[in-house]
Design a protein around this motif. Sequence first.
Motif, short mmCIF file in Angstrom:
data_model
loop_
_atom_site.label_atom_id
_atom_site.label_comp_id
_atom_site.label_asym_id
_atom_site.label_seq_id
_atom_site.Cartn_x
_atom_site.Cartn_y
_atom_site.Cartn_z
N ASP A 55 -27.42 -13.42 -37.51
CA ASP A 55 -28.91 -13.76 -37.58
C ASP A 55 -29.83 -12.56 -37.80
O ASP A 55 -29.86 -11.72 -36.95
CB ASP A 55 -29.44 -14.26 -36.16
CG ASP A 55 -30.99 -15.00 -36.13
OD1 ASP A 55 -31.53 -14.59 -37.16
OD2 ASP A 55 -31.38 -15.08 -35.08
N PRO A 56 -29.87 -11.98 -39.10
CA PRO A 56 -30.59 -10.98 -39.38
C PRO A 56 -32.12 -10.34 -38.58
O PRO A 56 -32.22 -9.68 -38.31
CB PRO A 56 -31.00 -10.96 -40.90
CG PRO A 56 -29.94 -11.93 -41.21
CD PRO A 56 -29.71 -12.93 -40.37
N GLU A 57 -32.69 -11.85 -38.16
CA GLU A 57 -34.01 -11.71 -37.45
C GLU A 57 -33.89 -11.10 -36.17
O GLU A 57 -34.84 -10.55 -35.51
CB GLU A 57 -34.66 -12.87 -37.47
CG GLU A 57 -35.24 -13.27 -38.99
CD GLU A 57 -35.97 -14.80 -38.66
OE1 GLU A 57 -36.00 -15.19 -37.54
OE2 GLU A 57 -36.32 -15.29 -39.89
N ASN A 58 -32.71 -11.28 -35.60
CA ASN A 58 -32.42 -10.66 -34.31
C ASN A 58 -31.46 -9.65 -34.24
O ASN A 58 -30.46 -9.37 -33.38
CB ASN A 58 -31.98 -11.83 -33.22
CG ASN A 58 -33.04 -12.86 -33.17
OD1 ASN A 58 -33.99 -12.46 -32.69
ND2 ASN A 58 -32.57 -14.11 -33.17
N GLY A 59 -31.16 -8.73 -35.26
CA GLY A 59 -30.41 -7.67 -35.25
C GLY A 59 -29.25 -7.80 -36.04
O GLY A 59 -28.40 -6.83 -36.65
N GLY A 60 -28.64 -9.13 -36.38
CA GLY A 60 -27.41 -9.28 -37.28
C GLY A 60 -26.39 -8.57 -36.56
O GLY A 60 -26.34 -8.43 -35.43
N ILE A 61 -25.19 -8.59 -37.28
CA ILE A 61 -23.89 -8.17 -36.81
C ILE A 61 -24.22 -6.86 -36.43
O ILE A 61 -23.32 -6.28 -35.43
CB ILE A 61 -22.89 -8.45 -38.10
CG1 ILE A 61 -22.95 -9.78 -38.13
CG2 ILE A 61 -21.43 -7.73 -37.56
CD1 ILE A 61 -22.32 -10.75 -36.89
N ASP A 62 -24.74 -5.82 -37.45
CA ASP A 62 -25.30 -4.66 -37.04
C ASP A 62 -25.70 -4.33 -35.45
O ASP A 62 -25.29 -3.61 -34.63
CB ASP A 62 -25.82 -3.92 -37.97
CG ASP A 62 -26.08 -2.30 -37.72
OD1 ASP A 62 -24.91 -1.65 -37.56
OD2 ASP A 62 -27.00 -1.62 -37.97
N GLY A 63 -26.55 -5.29 -35.05
CA GLY A 63 -27.22 -5.07 -34.00
C GLY A 63 -26.19 -5.60 -32.86
O GLY A 63 -26.19 -5.16 -31.63
N LEU A 64 -25.46 -6.64 -33.20
CA LEU A 64 -24.44 -6.83 -32.08
C LEU A 64 -23.35 -5.85 -32.00
O LEU A 64 -23.01 -5.55 -30.73
CB LEU A 64 -23.78 -8.01 -32.50
CG LEU A 64 -22.40 -8.67 -31.75
CD1 LEU A 64 -22.73 -8.85 -30.27
CD2 LEU A 64 -21.61 -9.91 -32.61
N ILE A 65 -23.03 -5.32 -32.85
CA ILE A 65 -21.85 -4.01 -32.60
C ILE A 65 -22.56 -2.92 -31.95
O ILE A 65 -22.11 -2.25 -30.93
CB ILE A 65 -21.48 -3.71 -34.26
CG1 ILE A 65 -20.36 -4.50 -34.48
CG2 ILE A 65 -20.80 -2.16 -34.01
CD1 ILE A 65 -20.05 -4.32 -36.10
N GLN A 66 -23.93 -2.61 -32.27
CA GLN A 66 -24.66 -1.59 -31.45
C GLN A 66 -24.71 -1.93 -30.01
O GLN A 66 -24.56 -1.00 -29.15
CB GLN A 66 -26.12 -1.20 -32.06
CG GLN A 66 -26.75 0.12 -31.41
CD GLN A 66 -26.15 1.11 -31.59
OE1 GLN A 66 -25.77 1.56 -32.59
NE2 GLN A 66 -25.81 1.99 -30.48
N ALA A 67 -24.91 -3.10 -29.73
CA ALA A 67 -25.35 -3.54 -28.24
C ALA A 67 -24.03 -3.54 -27.44
O ALA A 67 -23.89 -3.02 -26.25
CB ALA A 67 -25.79 -4.88 -28.18
#
Length: 205
Positions: A55-67
């Motif tokens: 879900d790019p609007e909520n950070g996408g996969i990059d945001g998940l990995i960063q979290a």
Amino acid sequence: MEQRTTIHIVDADPRNRAAFSRVVFNLRHHAEVYADVGELCQHMPEKGIILAQDDPENGGIDGLIQAMSDNGGWLPIIAMASDPGLERVVAAMRAGALDYLSQPADDSALQAAITRVSAEAANQAEYRRRAIEARLRISILSNREREVLDRLTQGRSNKDIARDLSISPRTVEIHRGNMMDKLGARHAAEAVRLKLEASLGDWMH
């Protein structure tokens, strides 16, 4: 019979979570479900594979990995979306996803992805965990200590670092000593190794 694997399903849509859970259980794996990344990271799992809605609007996969990295964890990720475009798939894979599935769920496609990702994850997990640990240790350094470490990694001498940063060699020695203490490094080579391991988190694409 494939090895039983825990699949952590991250999707805001309860219908999607239910659909993928049924497929996971049909394949005789175990499913855990999460509404979002925050819920996943509250109790960061140590084992299994993450099946995450891209879900790019909520950070996408990059945001998940960063979290996950911010919470000191890493698990292999299979991204998923309905009819994703090629650019979106490439972006997720570059961010660190090990596979990408189209929705709706398909038993054979999911099992094939689980098999592929399990094999690849076994080779990458240790390197990624070391990268995360190194990043966390480096994160406590001051900006000046990081500048000294960056230049130390380039093989620069104290005099070169002092000239580059417009400070005295003695001040470089002080920053270097503080940096080594914070990293728990016994000698410069250990500090350099940590810096190089941290760079693995950029993310071995």
